[in-house]
Design an enzyme around this catalytic site. Structure first.
Site: not given
Length: 414
Positions: A8, A103-104
DNA sequence: TCTGGGGTCCTAGGACCC
DNA sequence: TCTGGGGTCCTAGGACCC
């Protein structure tokens, strides 16, 4: 024994902005738009979070809490670019990688001990690779369960690594607030509180029949997870199993509510074009088209129609949406938001299109030409006439390119 | 405080079919 | 002529995620 990483990125949007403007580092930064705009916080720097600013908060509230914050519109194309860089690094490291959002990502490192060594050592090397390759920090959670890995990465933030040894999942989760479990939001949290359940430990001890009855599928699955059991559900899917998109949508909130039917229909046409364009980009055809209508009082309605064939054409989506709008809009009522949503995908039009084969082919070619022009000169360089607000029409009618031809359905030039 | 935009998944009711 | 049961499709709404 499975080994999953959840990677993350830390304050992703803000961190990317800092790469392009290092003077932002350490300052309270809010990405989402100007503080007097209608909108919410997309991302806040840790310095801004100290003032209570968090994502999804109205920008006006953020300004009140932290007037000295630097407010940025943000750069979505930069975020996509950096997300791709991260993805490339992750895929060079692990055999199975799935981006869960911009974003992960989940990584399946099962059976890579000989290659990578202990998971913690591997995570540290991966962290360095991401840091060196992008300049960005991330946090990594490691567990034999995907869900526990996700919770672990959250607990590790910022810039940390947390490994939950096999067998210790329930002990790790027990003291946490139920809200920490993915899938438990504001509403479920409140309902659990009402039942006297605040922590995962209490959830694990709760009566299963009661949970199943009150909270359905999720409630039962979560109770199992809370005990460290492997219940069914999304988190048990293999990493990288996710197929293509299941829906494509665009929506727009007006800076001021409007009841101007011409403006509203022009916006719907534009949103329809954006949706159709993305369908063509993905080589998808949609059979269900949905209108979203939000009035000034925030009351929100959706109205859908399923066509007798799947489509990726601007005109067909626009016409279906326009029909829904004309049948459902309370004429004169001020509108806050409009949205266009497409779903029920297939990879071809299926049954015969409403257009004869020749017409559909001509349109497909014309639209591909439009797509290319937009790529070259920008999204606003060319548009279907009804997709333009009235004040822009003059300009486009002088468009020297003169593309594409005629709309076979209503004869409007495009 | 006055609430974005892009998604996923679940629920529930009605139509329709066998 | 008082009313089953299972399955699928469709629509609307809502919780949740980033």
């Amino acid at each position: 024994m499975k080994t999953y990483f959840h990677v993350d990125m830390d304050a992703f949007f803000v961190s990317v902005e800092e790469i392009f403007d290092p003077s932002l580092k350490g300052k309270p930064v809010v990405v989402g738009g100007a503080p007097d705009q209608r909108g919410v916080v997309s991302a806040a720097s840790y310095a801004a979070r100290k003032f209570g600013v968090h994502s999804a908060m109205p920008l006006r509230t953020a300004r009140r809490l932290c007037p000295q914050a630097i407010f940025l519109e943000g750069h979505p194309s930069r975020y996509r670019d950096y997300s791709r860089r991260v993805f490339d690094i992750l895929t060079s490291f692990a055999p199975a990688v799935e981006m869960a959002s911009i974003d992960e990502a989940y990584l399946d490192l099962t059976g890579t001990t000989r290659l990578h060594g202990h998971p913690l050592a591997a995570a540290h090397r991966l962290h360095d690779l991401v840091r060196r390759g992008t300049g960005l920090n991330c946090s990594i959670g490691i567990s034999r369960s995907r869900m526990v890995a996700k919770v672990a990465s959250d607990q590790a933030k910022p810039n940390g690594i947390l490994w939950i040894a096999p067998g210790l999942e329930a002990r790790f989760l027990a003291p946490l607030d139920v809200r920490k479990l993915p899938g438990v939001g504001k509403v479920t949290e409140q309902r659990l509180f009402a039942a006297g359940i605040r922590t995962v430990r209490q959830l694990a001890a709760a009566d299963e029949a009661y949970l199943a009855q009150s909270f359905g599928k999720w409630g039962m699955a979560l109770a199992g997870k809370a005990r460290g059991e492997d219940a069914g559900g999304w988190y048990d899917a293999e990493v990288g199993e996710g197929g293509g998109p299941k829906s494509i949508s665009h929506e727009h909130t007006f800076s001021q509510d409007t009841a101007d039917s011409e403006r509203l229909e022009a916006m719907l046409a534009r949103l329809s074009e954006m949706v159709a364009r993305r369908l063509r980009d993905h080589a998808l055809f949609a059979r269900t088209v949905q209108l979203k209508l939000r009035y000034a009082d925030f009351s929100t309605y959706t109205r859908a129609v399923t066509l007798d064939h799947a489509t990726q054409l601007d005109t067909e989506i626009r016409d279906a949406i326009r029909n829904l709008f004309r049948r459902n809009w309370r004429r004169g009522a001020a509108v806050r938001l409009l949205g266009v949503h497409a779903s029920s995908f297939s990879d071809s039009a299926g049954q015969a299109s409403l257009l004869d084969g020749d017409g559909a082919l001509r349109w497909s070619k014309a639209l591909t030409a439009v797509d290319r022009i937009r790529d070259k000169f920008g999204a606003d360089s060319i548009s279907l006439a009804s997709g333009l607000s009235a004040r822009f029409r003059e300009r486009v009618h002088e468009n020297p390119a003169g593309l594409p031809g005629k709309d076979p359905q209503d004869g409007r030039s495009s």
